[in-house]
Design a protein around this motif. Sequence first.
Motif, short mmCIF file in Angstrom:
data_model
loop_
_atom_site.label_atom_id
_atom_site.label_comp_id
_atom_site.label_asym_id
_atom_site.label_seq_id
_atom_site.Cartn_x
_atom_site.Cartn_y
_atom_site.Cartn_z
N ALA A 1 -36.56 17.83 17.11
CA ALA A 1 -36.75 17.22 18.44
C ALA A 1 -38.22 17.15 18.80
O ALA A 1 -38.69 16.15 19.38
CB ALA A 1 -35.97 18.01 19.49
N GLU A 2 -38.99 18.19 18.47
CA GLU A 2 -40.42 18.16 18.78
C GLU A 2 -41.16 17.12 17.95
O GLU A 2 -42.10 16.47 18.44
CB GLU A 2 -41.04 19.55 18.54
N ILE A 3 -40.74 16.93 16.70
CA ILE A 3 -41.38 15.91 15.86
C ILE A 3 -41.19 14.52 16.47
O ILE A 3 -42.13 13.72 16.58
CB ILE A 3 -40.81 15.96 14.42
N VAL A 4 -39.96 14.23 16.89
CA VAL A 4 -39.68 12.91 17.49
C VAL A 4 -40.46 12.75 18.79
O VAL A 4 -41.02 11.68 19.07
CB VAL A 4 -38.16 12.76 17.73
N THR A 5 -40.51 13.81 19.60
CA THR A 5 -41.25 13.73 20.87
C THR A 5 -42.73 13.48 20.64
O THR A 5 -43.35 12.66 21.33
CB THR A 5 -41.06 15.04 21.66
N ILE A 6 -43.31 14.17 19.67
CA ILE A 6 -44.73 13.99 19.37
C ILE A 6 -45.01 12.57 18.89
O ILE A 6 -46.01 11.94 19.27
CB ILE A 6 -45.19 15.03 18.33
N LEU A 7 -44.13 12.03 18.05
CA LEU A 7 -44.31 10.66 17.58
C LEU A 7 -44.22 9.66 18.73
O LEU A 7 -45.03 8.72 18.82
CB LEU A 7 -43.25 10.33 16.52
N ALA A 8 -43.25 9.86 19.63
CA ALA A 8 -43.09 8.94 20.76
C ALA A 8 -44.28 9.02 21.71
O ALA A 8 -44.69 8.01 22.30
CB ALA A 8 -41.80 9.26 21.51
N ALA A 9 -44.87 10.21 21.85
CA ALA A 9 -46.01 10.36 22.74
C ALA A 9 -47.31 9.87 22.10
O ALA A 9 -48.18 9.34 22.79
CB ALA A 9 -46.16 11.83 23.14
N THR A 10 -47.43 10.02 20.78
CA THR A 10 -48.65 9.62 20.09
C THR A 10 -48.71 8.11 19.88
O THR A 10 -49.78 7.49 19.97
CB THR A 10 -48.76 10.35 18.74
N TYR A 11 -47.57 7.51 19.58
CA TYR A 11 -47.52 6.07 19.30
C TYR A 11 -46.52 5.39 20.25
O TYR A 11 -45.46 4.92 19.83
CB TYR A 11 -47.11 5.82 17.85
N PRO A 12 -46.80 5.38 21.56
CA PRO A 12 -45.84 4.86 22.53
C PRO A 12 -45.54 3.38 22.36
O PRO A 12 -44.46 2.92 22.75
CB PRO A 12 -46.51 5.15 23.88
N ASP A 13 -46.46 2.61 21.79
CA ASP A 13 -46.23 1.18 21.60
C ASP A 13 -45.41 0.90 20.35
O ASP A 13 -44.81 -0.17 20.23
CB ASP A 13 -47.57 0.44 21.51
N THR A 14 -45.39 1.84 19.42
CA THR A 14 -44.65 1.65 18.16
C THR A 14 -43.30 2.35 18.19
O THR A 14 -42.28 1.78 17.79
CB THR A 14 -45.49 2.19 16.98
N VAL A 15 -43.29 3.59 18.65
CA VAL A 15 -42.06 4.39 18.71
C VAL A 15 -41.52 4.33 20.14
O VAL A 15 -42.12 4.89 21.06
CB VAL A 15 -42.32 5.84 18.29
N HIS A 16 -40.41 3.64 20.32
CA HIS A 16 -39.81 3.49 21.64
C HIS A 16 -39.35 4.87 22.15
O HIS A 16 -38.90 5.71 21.37
CB HIS A 16 -38.62 2.54 21.58
N TYR A 17 -39.47 5.08 23.46
CA TYR A 17 -39.11 6.40 24.00
C TYR A 17 -37.63 6.72 23.80
O TYR A 17 -37.23 7.88 23.83
CB TYR A 17 -39.47 6.49 25.49
N GLN A 18 -36.79 5.69 23.57
CA GLN A 18 -35.37 5.97 23.35
C GLN A 18 -35.12 6.70 22.03
O GLN A 18 -34.04 7.25 21.81
CB GLN A 18 -34.58 4.66 23.39
N TRP A 19 -36.12 6.74 21.13
CA TRP A 19 -35.99 7.55 19.93
C TRP A 19 -35.90 9.04 20.26
O TRP A 19 -35.43 9.84 19.43
CB TRP A 19 -37.17 7.30 18.99
N ILE A 20 -36.34 9.41 21.45
CA ILE A 20 -36.21 10.81 21.86
C ILE A 20 -34.74 11.22 21.89
O ILE A 20 -34.40 12.38 21.67
CB ILE A 20 -36.89 11.03 23.22
N LEU A 21 -33.86 10.24 22.14
CA LEU A 21 -32.43 10.53 22.11
C LEU A 21 -31.99 10.97 20.71
O LEU A 21 -31.07 11.79 20.57
CB LEU A 21 -31.62 9.31 22.54
N VAL A 22 -32.64 10.44 19.67
CA VAL A 22 -32.33 10.89 18.30
C VAL A 22 -32.69 12.36 18.15
O VAL A 22 -31.96 13.14 17.52
CB VAL A 22 -33.08 10.02 17.27
N GLY A 23 -33.83 12.76 18.72
CA GLY A 23 -34.20 14.17 18.70
C GLY A 23 -33.18 15.03 19.42
O GLY A 23 -32.85 16.14 18.97
N SER A 24 -32.64 14.52 20.54
CA SER A 24 -31.59 15.26 21.26
C SER A 24 -30.33 15.40 20.43
O SER A 24 -29.68 16.45 20.44
CB SER A 24 -31.28 14.55 22.58
N VAL A 25 -29.99 14.33 19.69
CA VAL A 25 -28.81 14.38 18.81
C VAL A 25 -29.02 15.42 17.71
O VAL A 25 -28.12 16.24 17.43
CB VAL A 25 -28.54 12.99 18.20
N LEU A 26 -30.19 15.40 17.06
CA LEU A 26 -30.46 16.37 16.00
C LEU A 26 -30.45 17.80 16.54
O LEU A 26 -29.92 18.71 15.89
CB LEU A 26 -31.81 16.06 15.35
#
Length: 591
Positions: free
Chosen positions: A179-204
């Motif tokens: 979950a932290e990896i996905v959050t860091i990616l979404a925060a570092t590359y907000p234009d590339t990684v959509h914030y809804q990918w954070i839901l994948v971190g929640s699922v994992l």
Amino acid sequence: MQRQGNGDAAAPNGRDRLGIDASPRVAEDTPLLAKADDGDSTTAASSVPWDWESDFEGVPWYRKPSIWWLLPAYAIYALAFGGIIVPKLNLVLTLVCRRYIAAQSTLHPDAPYTPVIMFANNPQCRIPEVQALATEFTLYMSLLTGILSAAICPKIGTLSDRYGRKYFLAFAVVGGLCAEIVTILAATYPDTVHYQWILVGSVLDGLCGSFTSAMAMTHSYGADVTSPATRGVAFGYFSGALFGGIALGPLLAAFISQVTGNILSVFWIAFFCHLIVLLYHVFILPESLSPKRQVAARARHKLEISSAAASPTSRAARAANFLAPLKILYPTGAGTSPHLRMNLILLAAINTLLFGASIGTGSVLVYYTNFIFNWGDFETQMFVGLTSAFRVVVLVAILPLVTYLFRTRYQNHARRRAAEADPDASTTVAADDTRTPGADTLDLVLIRGALVLETACHAGFASARQGGVFFAFGVLGASGSIALPLLQSALSKHVGADRVGQLLGAMALLNGLARVVFPAVFGGLYSLTVGGFPQAVFVVLSVTFGGMGVLSWFVRPHVYIEDEEPNRTTASEGYTDALAEELVDEEVVGR
């Protein structure tokens, strides 16, 4: 089954048919403290060692399990858990606002929109539309993690009874790491990684059991290496580490983000905390379940599978039953009783209600104090931090002191008196009081007292009209924090050692559901009543805690599952014990 005298059958050498100790137990008519255990085999030369201690005799100290091996790692995990709660909410708000502003500027190119800057103060995000979208997204995150962890935790608990605790503790940490990896990616590359990918971190995180599984496995580990008499204190230490993390985590996160000027640094630190805890669990933490206990649990599981095969219900249907793990709360067959089932159901109900009330009122407290007392971030952080700090003091200092005064000290005194009266009786006393099956009266007295304090606390919240009075009642309620660890401890004393993980896994299922339901219930109640009677939620909570206190009076002391078969009845069971003994011998000799 409730103990009545000493007429119940026992296995030879004081062991049941699966090799688990079955020493003489305390009767309900036995005085409260005369037969209590101090839980420390070093306090008297005649003390009988616990079965787990016997399993690890001859093992080097760095391979011998103890709560002190697990407590530092759990404290680091709790610190990371508490530290990212607020930063993650703020990050989600910023990411949602960034996408919303970008979409609005595309739809209305003539309207002026201020760009959203990451990790900065963005007043343009303080609009109802963004707040609603962020709240909805956060709800989806909680639902995914809560529902999935509720489904997976019982299976993890059952498996840990058969294959050990440490790797399932590590498995729970893996979810937070992902979950932290996905959050860091979404925060570092907000234009590339959509914030809804954070839901994948929640699922994992949910598929690995999340914090609910980590807490259940931690308590299972503690139950493996403590006596029933000292288990409540051990669980209190774990709860103290949790509240310490919740108290210090936000403060450290605020300090780190202030120093670095970048909230992303908080998530990187949380990532490395998870990584350190994961490596510690895998390579350093000693396993709490000996091979002998694991083999015994697997043998019992095979017998249960064989019995279930004769059932008309298909295996797939049983596996699909979401609530099937709760059957551990209603055991049937030899060694059980109606009192046992009532105890388990009542304690589980009280534990779930208490956990749900604790997890479901956090946001309500923040909104209520801001609305009624005009508290800002500083006042709210002081309230949460100081009440959590007082909880830590209660759990790591006051609870052990009470246990020592009313259990350990009294038992040591009784042993000395017995030795002075009859030197030959000291061995008998030690052998008879090394185990206190079921919740004893001291456990129940402390639980009831804690629920009274919680009831008074929330009644005070409803009546307080000044911030100082509200704060004082918050400190009073912090004194009731001993209830949750004592409830977990009391539940674990009702079943055999090879079923503790299964039982606490079932409780994790209930806690996972409570994690989803109670915030919605109390948040919805507050939103409906805030315009007319904002204190309504605290009135309901006070009545709820009072109801828990009433239910606790129907719990009977010294009730437990007891194997009534005095002898092994099949060759396969004898083979299981022999194989387990060989595995233990090989483990000791090999080291």
